[in-house]
Scaffold this active site. Structure first.
Site, mmCIF file in Angstrom:
data_model
loop_
_atom_site.group_PDB
_atom_site.id
_atom_site.type_symbol
_atom_site.label_atom_id
_atom_site.label_comp_id
_atom_site.label_asym_id
_atom_site.label_seq_id
_atom_site.Cartn_x
_atom_site.Cartn_y
_atom_site.Cartn_z
ATOM 1 N N SER A 430 -12.208 -29.543 -6.325
ATOM 2 C CA SER A 430 -10.764 -29.459 -6.052
ATOM 3 C C SER A 430 -10.480 -29.714 -4.586
ATOM 4 O O SER A 430 -9.359 -30.069 -4.230
ATOM 5 C CB SER A 430 -10.217 -28.070 -6.364
ATOM 6 N N HIS A 451 -10.803 -35.051 -11.275
ATOM 7 C CA HIS A 451 -10.256 -33.707 -11.094
ATOM 8 C C HIS A 451 -9.433 -33.272 -12.309
ATOM 9 O O HIS A 451 -8.325 -33.761 -12.521
ATOM 10 C CB HIS A 451 -9.410 -33.678 -9.812
ATOM 11 N N GLU A 463 -6.855 -36.346 -12.252
ATOM 12 C CA GLU A 463 -6.793 -37.214 -11.076
ATOM 13 C C GLU A 463 -8.142 -37.919 -10.965
ATOM 14 O O GLU A 463 -9.182 -37.252 -10.929
ATOM 15 C CB GLU A 463 -6.572 -36.377 -9.812
ATOM 16 N N ASN A 501 -2.785 -31.096 -5.351
ATOM 17 C CA ASN A 501 -2.923 -29.919 -4.496
ATOM 18 C C ASN A 501 -2.360 -30.167 -3.104
ATOM 19 O O ASN A 501 -1.856 -29.244 -2.457
ATOM 20 C CB ASN A 501 -4.384 -29.479 -4.413
HETATM 21 N N1 LIG Z 1 -11.258 -23.044 -12.037
HETATM 22 C C1 LIG Z 1 -10.278 -23.888 -11.742
HETATM 23 O O1 LIG Z 1 -9.095 -23.582 -11.874
HETATM 24 C C2 LIG Z 1 -10.632 -25.274 -11.278
HETATM 25 C C3 LIG Z 1 -9.691 -26.311 -11.413
HETATM 26 C C4 LIG Z 1 -10.040 -27.592 -11.031
HETATM 27 C C5 LIG Z 1 -11.294 -27.829 -10.489
HETATM 28 N N2 LIG Z 1 -12.175 -26.813 -10.334
HETATM 29 C C6 LIG Z 1 -13.487 -27.111 -9.753
HETATM 30 O O2 LIG Z 1 -14.457 -27.176 -10.789
HETATM 31 C C7 LIG Z 1 -15.721 -26.758 -10.304
HETATM 32 C C8 LIG Z 1 -16.254 -25.639 -11.158
HETATM 33 O O3 LIG Z 1 -15.354 -24.562 -11.128
HETATM 34 P P1 LIG Z 1 -15.378 -23.378 -12.175
HETATM 35 O O4 LIG Z 1 -14.119 -22.649 -12.005
HETATM 36 O O5 LIG Z 1 -15.749 -23.905 -13.506
HETATM 37 O O6 LIG Z 1 -16.583 -22.510 -11.619
HETATM 38 P P2 LIG Z 1 -17.518 -21.473 -12.375
HETATM 39 O O7 LIG Z 1 -18.043 -20.576 -11.345
HETATM 40 O O8 LIG Z 1 -16.806 -20.900 -13.549
HETATM 41 O O9 LIG Z 1 -18.693 -22.375 -12.944
HETATM 42 C C9 LIG Z 1 -19.660 -22.982 -12.169
HETATM 43 C C10 LIG Z 1 -20.920 -23.111 -13.009
HETATM 44 O O10 LIG Z 1 -21.817 -23.956 -12.341
HETATM 45 C C11 LIG Z 1 -23.120 -23.461 -12.571
HETATM 46 N N3 LIG Z 1 -24.046 -24.001 -11.581
HETATM 47 C C12 LIG Z 1 -24.227 -23.653 -10.310
HETATM 48 N N4 LIG Z 1 -25.173 -24.441 -9.754
HETATM 49 C C13 LIG Z 1 -25.568 -25.308 -10.691
HETATM 50 C C14 LIG Z 1 -26.510 -26.354 -10.754
HETATM 51 N N5 LIG Z 1 -27.247 -26.657 -9.702
HETATM 52 N N6 LIG Z 1 -26.636 -27.061 -11.897
HETATM 53 C C15 LIG Z 1 -25.898 -26.751 -12.968
HETATM 54 N N7 LIG Z 1 -25.002 -25.756 -12.978
HETATM 55 C C16 LIG Z 1 -24.849 -25.034 -11.869
HETATM 56 C C17 LIG Z 1 -22.957 -21.962 -12.504
HETATM 57 O O11 LIG Z 1 -24.023 -21.302 -13.151
HETATM 58 C C18 LIG Z 1 -21.634 -21.787 -13.235
HETATM 59 O O12 LIG Z 1 -21.837 -21.603 -14.630
HETATM 60 C C19 LIG Z 1 -15.501 -26.404 -8.856
HETATM 61 O O13 LIG Z 1 -15.809 -27.508 -8.069
HETATM 62 C C20 LIG Z 1 -14.011 -26.102 -8.791
HETATM 63 O O14 LIG Z 1 -13.460 -26.279 -7.522
HETATM 64 C C21 LIG Z 1 -11.888 -25.549 -10.725
#
Ligand SMILES: NC(=O)c1ccc[n+]([C@@H]2O[C@H](COP(=O)([O-])OP(=O)(O)OC[C@H]3O[C@@H](n4cnc5c(N)ncnc54)[C@H](O)[C@@H]3O)[C@@H](O)[C@H]2O)c1
Length: 716
Positions: A430, A451, A463, A501
């Site tokens: 993000s 995104h 995006e 954003n």
């Molecule tokens: N949550 C939101 O609202 C949102 C919205 C848009 C984008 N994002 C982006 O999406 C991404 C993930 O966010 P999230 O909210 O799902 O996070 P999250 O913490 O729920 O999930 C992340 C996952 O990645 C895993 N992980 C960590 N290192 C790893 C690796 N080396 N290989 C494989 N898996 C690994 C973790 O175990 C975890 O299950 C981030 O970059 C975040 O900025 C999040």
């Protein structure tokens, strides 16, 4: 051949029955554009002049029947103003009336979609037979309009006032079984039997077994319902339907009022009333905005189609991370038919990701939208794994691991060595620059941003972010996958916050400043919700997560310090420092308390005000609602203009669609560029000048000053 045109042909079948066929050449669907309406007039005259024609079946040569009016022609027609619109409709309705008045039985054979004007053609017939594949309805209110080709006149006379009010004022699309139950169609048959069934009905009418003349007569006279019954129908419709539509959408109200005026008149008078009402609806800013959204959606789809031509086929996808986003992405890809490997480093995460997908699918099975077999098939398309195994087979990898640049950089360069040379790598980050993440890669041309928004299965926008080195092919393949996943892709260039954003943070900044100046955050929420947002800003940041918001704000402050780095402590920061993270820990600006059913409800918490007191430097007071709207909207809209100036996004149409699809910008306002247009560019610049003392975020961007000077607008 009785008539042969570019859109309509009329041909004798047998027994004096002719086929009146819509088949617009050079187009994939039939629509009622000017040329088709002209042909409807000519073909009607040809049938009238041919005494051998005893009855008609009305058919389509496409897989749809007629999708409706040609919305791309609305702009020109509506620019004529109310009187001009009425005149246009007068001509058009004389054509429809002429068709209806053909003194022979006519049966519409509805093979596919018959919406709006398309269904109004069917209503001009005495009978309607639909295939099981058909869908009918009068969805004009969704464009801020209501039916204008006689639909509000004929439908209540065919299916009764109660049903017609529901059909017209909600704009609902109806399945054939529902339309049959309501009396809008007379029979439903399998597609192969459609024409046969329609011909059979004409024969029965000609044999005197059906009183088709009475059928027609019903549509020419007032509705048969006593004044008391009418009053009850209208008052209950007003209560139910208008409460649902809300005050921001005037079309349903105008439609109901229109029916109220026309049901006691003969057809020709009633149609005139309809035209008058339609013209009124057509010139509302809501109709302009909603029709604009329709066109913007077409622009976005066209762009995506153009990209698609360059894309590589995607047979197998992978997602790294099985968290909130990774799990959602895997579910969405699998649901739409793309097999996906879901890799995480923790077993529990995989179990959680699969658990979420199962829950979502089971929910659909429960609602009858999915069979258990299909659910099984979908789940089998997700392969959870803890190792990279067969990543050589993967065409695209979507990285959705934790939001830490170091971790992402390591994960991406690792996976790059395991995939084939053409595999696309896409990051769901993000806040981290795509160009900067690409620096760790050997094939930066294969890397883009993808995104998604949370929750992935609900939010339509994706995006697709182009880094400095991303190739067109990488963009194209990512766009194609987003589309295959049922999402709306918008391609943007890399910058802090990307498009959505980047625009959202100045809006939160404006919120913080209002609170600092003494506004009540609840008043801000109420005003912005009334303005049309699904949630006010305080509620929204609670839902997004205060910690996520603070992290995002830091990134934006570093990227655009001139307008996104406040020199004071804001209310969102205060929530963060007090460990109020929003819905995720049940405490943010509001508190979230489980009701009896276990559903979390938003409640006001006096502690919030105590915590905020030290950062409120202005006098606490009730703000003028317009001031709240202006300050919030100027901060947001200015940033969209800067994104256009900086070529982060190519067109106002894409920018507006991204805001509507990504953050719920009120559709009836059409997006930020449309909002500036509707305010008037010069008036909007004056508003910026009025609030310029609040900071750079409020200062009018140069593009707007230039536009104002040249008397230009975004949509012309
Ligand atoms: N949550 C939101 O609202 C949102 C919205 C848009 C984008 N994002 C982006 O999406 C991404 C993930 O966010 P999230 O909210 O799902 O996070 P999250 O913490 O729920 O999930 C992340 C996952 O990645 C895993 N992980 C960590 N290192 C790893 C690796 N080396 N290989 C494989 N898996 C690994 C973790 O175990 C975890 O299950 C981030 O970059 C975040 O900025 C999040």
């Amino acid at each position: 051949m009785i008539y042969s045109g570019n859109a309509i042909s009329v041909q004798t079948l047998s027994d004096g029955i002719a086929e009146f066929k819509f088949d617009l050449q050079g187009e994939s669907v039939n629509k009622l554009n000017r040329a088709t309406v002209q042909e409807l007039k000519e073909a009607t005259a040809a049938v009238k002049a041919d005494a051998s024609v005893k009855g008609l079946i009305v058919t389509s040569g496409k897989s749809t029947f007629i999708v409706g009016a040609d919305i791309t022609e609305f702009g020109d027609n509506f620019a004529q103003g109310e009187a001009g619109i009425e005149e246009w409709l007068g001509v058009l309705n004389s054509v429809f009336n002429g068709f209806e008045d053909l003194d022979i039985p006519k049966v519409a054979a509805i093979n596919g979609i018959a919406f709006g004007g398309g269904f109004e053609v069917c209503l001009g017939c005495e009978y309607r037979v639909a295939s099981t594949a058909a869908k009918v309805g009068l969805p004009e209110v969704k464009l801020g309009l209501f039916p204008g080709f006689g639909g509000t006149v004929r439908l209540p006379r065919v299916i009764g006032i109660d049903n017609a009010l529901e059909w017209i004022a909600t704009g609902a699309e109806k399945r054939p079984d529902v339309a049959l139950k309501d009396g809008a169609i007379d029979a439903v048959v399998v597609p192969e039997k459609l024409n046969e069934a329609a011909i059979d009905l004409v024969k029965q009418a000609l044999a005197g077994k059906l009183n088709w003349k009475a059928r027609r007569q019903e549509k020419l006279v007032p509705v048969k319902l006593s004044p008391i019954e009418q009053m009850m129908a209208f008052s209950s419709a007003k209560g139910l339907i208008l409460a649902k539509a809300g005050t921001n959408y005037p079309a349903p109200k105008l439609a109901i009022e229109n029916l109220e005026q026309n049901v006691n008149l003969n057809r020709d008078e009633a149609v005139k009333i309809e035209s008058k009402g339609f013209a009124k609806a057509a010139v509302t800013p809501q109709a302009t905005a909603l029709i604009g959204v329709f066109s913007a959606d077409q622009v976005v789809k066209k762009m995506a189609k153009k990209w698609e031509k360059l894309s590589h086929p995607i047979k197998q996808a992978a997602v790294l991370g099985a968290g909130i986003m990774g799990g959602g992405i895997a579910y969405q890809a699998a649901s739409k038919g793309t097999p996906i490997v879901m890799k995480d480093i923790r077993d529990e995460a995989l179990a959680l990701g699969m658990g979420e997908a199962t829950k979502l699918l089971a929910n659909q099975v429960e609602k009858g939208r999915l069979t258990p077999v299909k659910m099984g098939e979908t789940l089998s398309r997700i392969r959870p794994t803890l190792n990279y195994g067969d990543f050589k087979e993967v065409d695209i990898v979507i990285e959705a691991v934790v939001e830490l640049e170091k971790v992402k950089a390591a994960v991406l360069s690792e996976v790059e060595t395991l995939v084939h040379d053409n595999t696309i790598l896409a990051s769901n980050t993000s806040t981290i620059s795509i160009t900067s993440l690409a620096k760790n890669l050997k094939r930066p041309e294969n890397f883009v941003g993808m995104h998604f928004f949370n929750p992935v299965h609900m939010m339509p926008l994706v995006e697709v972010i182009r880094g400095e080195k991303s190739s067109d092919q990488a963009i194209a393949t990512t766009v194609a996958l987003a589309q295959k996943m049922g999402k709306v892709p918008v391609v943007v260039n890399d910058c802090p916050g990307f498009l959505v954003n980047r625009v959202l943070f100045p809006y939160f900044g404006a919120f913080d400043l209002l609170v600092k100046d003494g506004a009540d955050f609840q008043q801000i929420d109420k005003v912005m919700e009334k303005f049309g947002w699904p949630m006010g800003p305080a509620y929204l940041i609670d839902v997004v997560g205060i910690d996520t918001g603070v992290h995002g704000a830091d990134v934006m402050a570093a990227g655009f310090p001139d307008r996104m780095k406040p020199d004071y402590k804001g209310s969102i920061q205060v929530m963060y420092e007090n460990k109020r993270l929003g819905q995720k820990n049940d405490k943010g600006f509001y508190v979230y308390v489980a009701d009896k059913k276990g559903k979390k409800a938003k409640k006001v918490d006096p502690t919030t005000y105590e915590l905020l007191a030290p950062v409120v430097t202005g006098e606490k007071r009730e703000f003028d609602a317009q001031e709240i709207i202006d300050r919030m909207m100027v901060a947001l809209c200015n940033e969209i203009v800067r994104c256009l100036e900086d070529k982060i996004v190519e067109t106002p149409a894409e920018a507006d669609m991204a805001l509507i699809m990504g953050i719920g910008f009120p559709p009836f306002r059409g997006g930020a560029a449309r909002y500036i247009d509707q305010t008037g560019v010069a008036a909007y610049v004056a508003l910026c000048d009025k609030y310029a003392h609040l900071g750079k975020a409020y200062e009018a961007p140069q593009l707007l000053r230039d536009m104002a000077a040249a008397n230009k607008s975004f949509y012309g």
